[in-house]
Each structure stands twice: as structure tokens, then as C-alpha cells.
Scaffold this motif. Structure first.
Motif, mmCIF file in Angstrom:
data_model
loop_
_atom_site.group_PDB
_atom_site.id
_atom_site.type_symbol
_atom_site.label_atom_id
_atom_site.label_comp_id
_atom_site.label_asym_id
_atom_site.label_seq_id
_atom_site.Cartn_x
_atom_site.Cartn_y
_atom_site.Cartn_z
ATOM 1 N N MET A 1 0.838 -1.176 0.000
ATOM 2 C CA MET A 1 0.000 0.000 0.000
ATOM 3 C C MET A 1 0.883 1.239 0.000
ATOM 4 S SD MET A 1 -2.683 1.441 2.867
ATOM 5 C CE MET A 1 -3.825 0.105 2.804
ATOM 6 N N SER A 2 0.535 2.185 -0.827
ATOM 7 C CA SER A 2 1.281 3.438 -0.925
ATOM 8 C C SER A 2 1.150 4.230 0.369
ATOM 9 C CB SER A 2 0.740 4.265 -2.091
ATOM 10 O OG SER A 2 1.363 5.522 -2.122
ATOM 11 N N SER A 3 2.168 5.020 0.662
ATOM 12 C CA SER A 3 2.115 5.854 1.863
ATOM 13 C C SER A 3 1.589 7.254 1.564
ATOM 14 C CB SER A 3 3.504 5.950 2.500
ATOM 15 O OG SER A 3 4.361 6.709 1.685
ATOM 16 N N VAL A 4 1.251 7.514 0.284
ATOM 17 C CA VAL A 4 0.773 8.832 -0.112
ATOM 18 C C VAL A 4 -0.550 8.696 -0.855
ATOM 19 C CG1 VAL A 4 1.271 10.887 -1.487
ATOM 20 C CG2 VAL A 4 3.132 9.702 -0.324
ATOM 21 N N ILE A 5 -1.479 9.567 -0.533
ATOM 22 C CA ILE A 5 -2.761 9.651 -1.237
ATOM 23 C C ILE A 5 -2.778 10.983 -1.972
ATOM 24 C CG2 ILE A 5 -5.253 9.925 -0.960
ATOM 25 C CD1 ILE A 5 -5.011 8.275 1.594
ATOM 26 N N GLU A 6 -3.144 10.958 -3.231
ATOM 27 C CA GLU A 6 -3.343 12.197 -3.984
ATOM 28 C C GLU A 6 -4.714 12.137 -4.632
ATOM 29 O OE1 GLU A 6 1.047 13.782 -5.159
ATOM 30 O OE2 GLU A 6 -0.183 12.946 -6.749
ATOM 31 N N GLN A 7 -5.389 13.264 -4.656
ATOM 32 C CA GLN A 7 -6.707 13.339 -5.268
ATOM 33 C C GLN A 7 -6.863 14.684 -5.953
ATOM 34 O OE1 GLN A 7 -10.046 12.011 -2.887
ATOM 35 N NE2 GLN A 7 -11.285 13.694 -3.661
ATOM 36 N N SER A 8 -7.174 14.650 -7.218
ATOM 37 C CA SER A 8 -7.459 15.881 -7.955
ATOM 38 C C SER A 8 -8.848 16.368 -7.590
ATOM 39 C CB SER A 8 -7.385 15.630 -9.460
ATOM 40 O OG SER A 8 -6.076 15.285 -9.821
ATOM 41 N N VAL A 9 -8.980 17.680 -7.445
ATOM 42 C CA VAL A 9 -10.276 18.299 -7.176
ATOM 43 C C VAL A 9 -10.414 19.527 -8.058
ATOM 44 C CG1 VAL A 9 -10.434 17.495 -4.779
ATOM 45 C CG2 VAL A 9 -9.378 19.698 -5.248
ATOM 46 N N GLN A 10 -11.624 19.910 -8.298
ATOM 47 C CA GLN A 10 -11.894 21.152 -9.015
ATOM 48 C C GLN A 10 -12.281 22.196 -7.984
ATOM 49 O OE1 GLN A 10 -11.557 21.908 -12.369
ATOM 50 N NE2 GLN A 10 -10.501 19.940 -12.309
ATOM 51 N N ALA A 11 -11.491 23.228 -7.900
ATOM 52 C CA ALA A 11 -11.756 24.319 -6.972
ATOM 53 C C ALA A 11 -12.294 25.498 -7.784
ATOM 54 C CB ALA A 11 -10.470 24.710 -6.251
ATOM 55 N N ARG A 12 -13.168 26.256 -7.184
ATOM 56 C CA ARG A 12 -13.695 27.453 -7.845
ATOM 57 C C ARG A 12 -13.220 28.662 -7.064
ATOM 58 N NH1 ARG A 12 -17.713 27.665 -11.572
ATOM 59 N NH2 ARG A 12 -18.088 25.644 -12.495
ATOM 60 N N MET A 13 -12.476 29.511 -7.729
ATOM 61 C CA MET A 13 -11.942 30.726 -7.110
ATOM 62 C C MET A 13 -13.060 31.749 -6.950
ATOM 63 S SD MET A 13 -9.354 32.403 -5.905
ATOM 64 C CE MET A 13 -7.853 31.649 -6.488
ATOM 65 N N VAL A 14 -13.212 32.269 -5.757
ATOM 66 C CA VAL A 14 -14.195 33.306 -5.492
ATOM 67 C C VAL A 14 -13.502 34.642 -5.724
ATOM 68 C CG1 VAL A 14 -15.713 34.345 -3.774
ATOM 69 C CG2 VAL A 14 -15.348 31.866 -3.786
ATOM 70 N N ALA A 15 -14.064 35.439 -6.602
ATOM 71 C CA ALA A 15 -13.476 36.742 -6.937
ATOM 72 C C ALA A 15 -14.555 37.807 -6.845
ATOM 73 C CB ALA A 15 -12.877 36.692 -8.346
ATOM 74 N N VAL A 26 -4.721 19.748 -6.363
ATOM 75 C CA VAL A 26 -4.458 18.382 -5.915
ATOM 76 C C VAL A 26 -4.336 18.385 -4.405
ATOM 77 C CG1 VAL A 26 -2.852 16.432 -5.976
ATOM 78 C CG2 VAL A 26 -3.267 17.753 -8.056
ATOM 79 N N LEU A 27 -5.121 17.528 -3.766
ATOM 80 C CA LEU A 27 -5.002 17.303 -2.334
ATOM 81 C C LEU A 27 -4.085 16.106 -2.142
ATOM 82 C CD1 LEU A 27 -8.717 17.596 -1.235
ATOM 83 C CD2 LEU A 27 -6.854 19.026 -0.413
ATOM 84 N N SER A 28 -3.197 16.173 -1.162
ATOM 85 C CA SER A 28 -2.355 15.014 -0.883
ATOM 86 C C SER A 28 -2.213 14.819 0.617
ATOM 87 C CB SER A 28 -0.984 15.135 -1.556
ATOM 88 O OG SER A 28 -0.282 16.229 -1.058
ATOM 89 N N TYR A 29 -2.004 13.561 0.973
ATOM 90 C CA TYR A 29 -1.827 13.163 2.365
ATOM 91 C C TYR A 29 -0.733 12.108 2.383
ATOM 92 C CZ TYR A 29 -2.767 11.288 7.000
ATOM 93 O OH TYR A 29 -2.643 10.878 8.299
ATOM 94 N N ASP A 30 0.262 12.306 3.224
ATOM 95 C CA ASP A 30 1.412 11.403 3.310
ATOM 96 C C ASP A 30 1.494 10.882 4.737
ATOM 97 O OD1 ASP A 30 3.941 10.194 3.431
ATOM 98 O OD2 ASP A 30 4.887 11.764 2.224
ATOM 99 N N ARG A 31 1.458 9.575 4.903
ATOM 100 C CA ARG A 31 1.455 9.047 6.269
ATOM 101 C C ARG A 31 2.770 9.314 7.006
ATOM 102 N NH1 ARG A 31 0.585 2.792 5.343
ATOM 103 N NH2 ARG A 31 2.377 2.375 4.048
ATOM 104 N N ARG A 32 3.821 9.717 6.286
ATOM 105 C CA ARG A 32 5.069 10.098 6.953
ATOM 106 C C ARG A 32 4.933 11.464 7.633
ATOM 107 N NH1 ARG A 32 8.573 9.150 1.715
ATOM 108 N NH2 ARG A 32 6.789 10.370 1.092
ATOM 109 N N ASN A 33 3.884 12.208 7.272
ATOM 110 C CA ASN A 33 3.561 13.483 7.903
ATOM 111 C C ASN A 33 2.066 13.414 8.247
ATOM 112 O OD1 ASN A 33 3.556 16.101 8.802
ATOM 113 N ND2 ASN A 33 3.852 17.031 6.797
#
Length: 138
Positions: A1-15, A26-33
Motif C-alpha cells: 500500500m502506498s504511503s501517499v494519497i493524492e486526489q485531484s479536485v476542481q476548486a472554484r476561485m471566489v473573486a 491536488v489534495l495530498s496526504y502522506d502518512r510520513r507526515n
């Protein structure tokens, strides 16, 4: 199992303009942190034309999906039933983005499967961190 999760998301900038621009992120999560989440915006999506990365606590994101959270550089709060607002405060100004709450919940679920909340301490490399802090003197 990988120690890193990455997930693309669409964000909408509020202006100030009524139209919101969609940005890839891209959201990412690394179990080393294990306490941190990272959100990266690619260079074309930024004013400086350089990649921008924000790191903040997983707990902040988890709490902010359901109720307003944060007092510092990153703040998170629900917006209606389907979106979550992330505010990024910097000396240059404030960037606000909307992300579908469902995408954030999926990401948090995947992070929870990798490192359950409450077990983060089991994944910390305290010896390595001290070595880095002391410049390899350990």
C-alpha cells in the motif's frame, strides 16, 4: 500500500467578479507526515505563474467540512449543502476557493483508511526528525 494519497479536485476561485473561475488542484496526504494535508495549485492557476502549495492540518479540514474552523492562514467552513470554502490568507491577500464537500469527504475517508485518526503518532519518525533538526548530529 502506498504511503501517499493524492486526489485531484476542481476548486472554484471566489473573486469580486460574479463568475467563478474553475481551478485544478491536488489534495495530498502522506502518512510520513500524518497530521498534515497539502493542497497544491499548479502554476497556470496562480497570479505569479508558479506552483502554490498550502499545508494545513487534517483535523482542520475534517472539522471545517461541518462547521467553521481555523483562525490562522488557512480557514475552512461549509457553504450550503454541497460546497466547502477554503480561505488561504497570505501577505499578498486572501484567496477563497469552493470545493465540492463530497470530494473532500472522499479524500478524508481515504486518509482515514491510511492512518486512522488517533493513530498518527505511530507514523511519526521522531528520530529522523531530531536528526534533521540537529543537522545530523544524532
Amino acid at each position: 500500500m502506498s504511503s501517499v494519497i493524492e486526489q485531484s479536485v476542481q476548486a472554484r476561485m471566489v473573486a469580486s467578479a460574479p463568475r467563478m473561475e474553475t481551478l485544478p488542484a491536488v489534495l495530498s496526504y502522506d502518512r510520513r507526515n500524518p497530521f498534515a494535508v497539502r493542497m497544491v495549485f499548479p502554476a497556470p492557476a496562480t497570479l505569479e505563474d508558479t506552483e502554490v502549495s498550502w499545508e494545513f492540518s487534517r483535523e482542520l479540514l475534517t472539522t471545517g467540512v461541518d462547521s467553521p474552523a481555523g483562525q490562522g492562514d488557512v480557514r475552512v467552513r461549509p457553504y450550503g449543502f454541497q460546497r466547502t470554502v477554503l480561505e488561504f490568507h497570505a501577505p499578498e491577500g486572501i484567496a477563497m476557493v469552493h470545493v465540492r464537500t463530497e470530494e473532500l469527504q472522499l479524500f478524508l475517508q481515504r486518509a482515514q483508511e491510511l492512518v486512522p485518526v488517533g493513530d498518527e503518532h505511530r507514523y511519526l519518525d521522531l528520530d529522523g526528525g531530531l536528526t534533521d533538526l540537529l543537522g545530523g548530529a544524532c
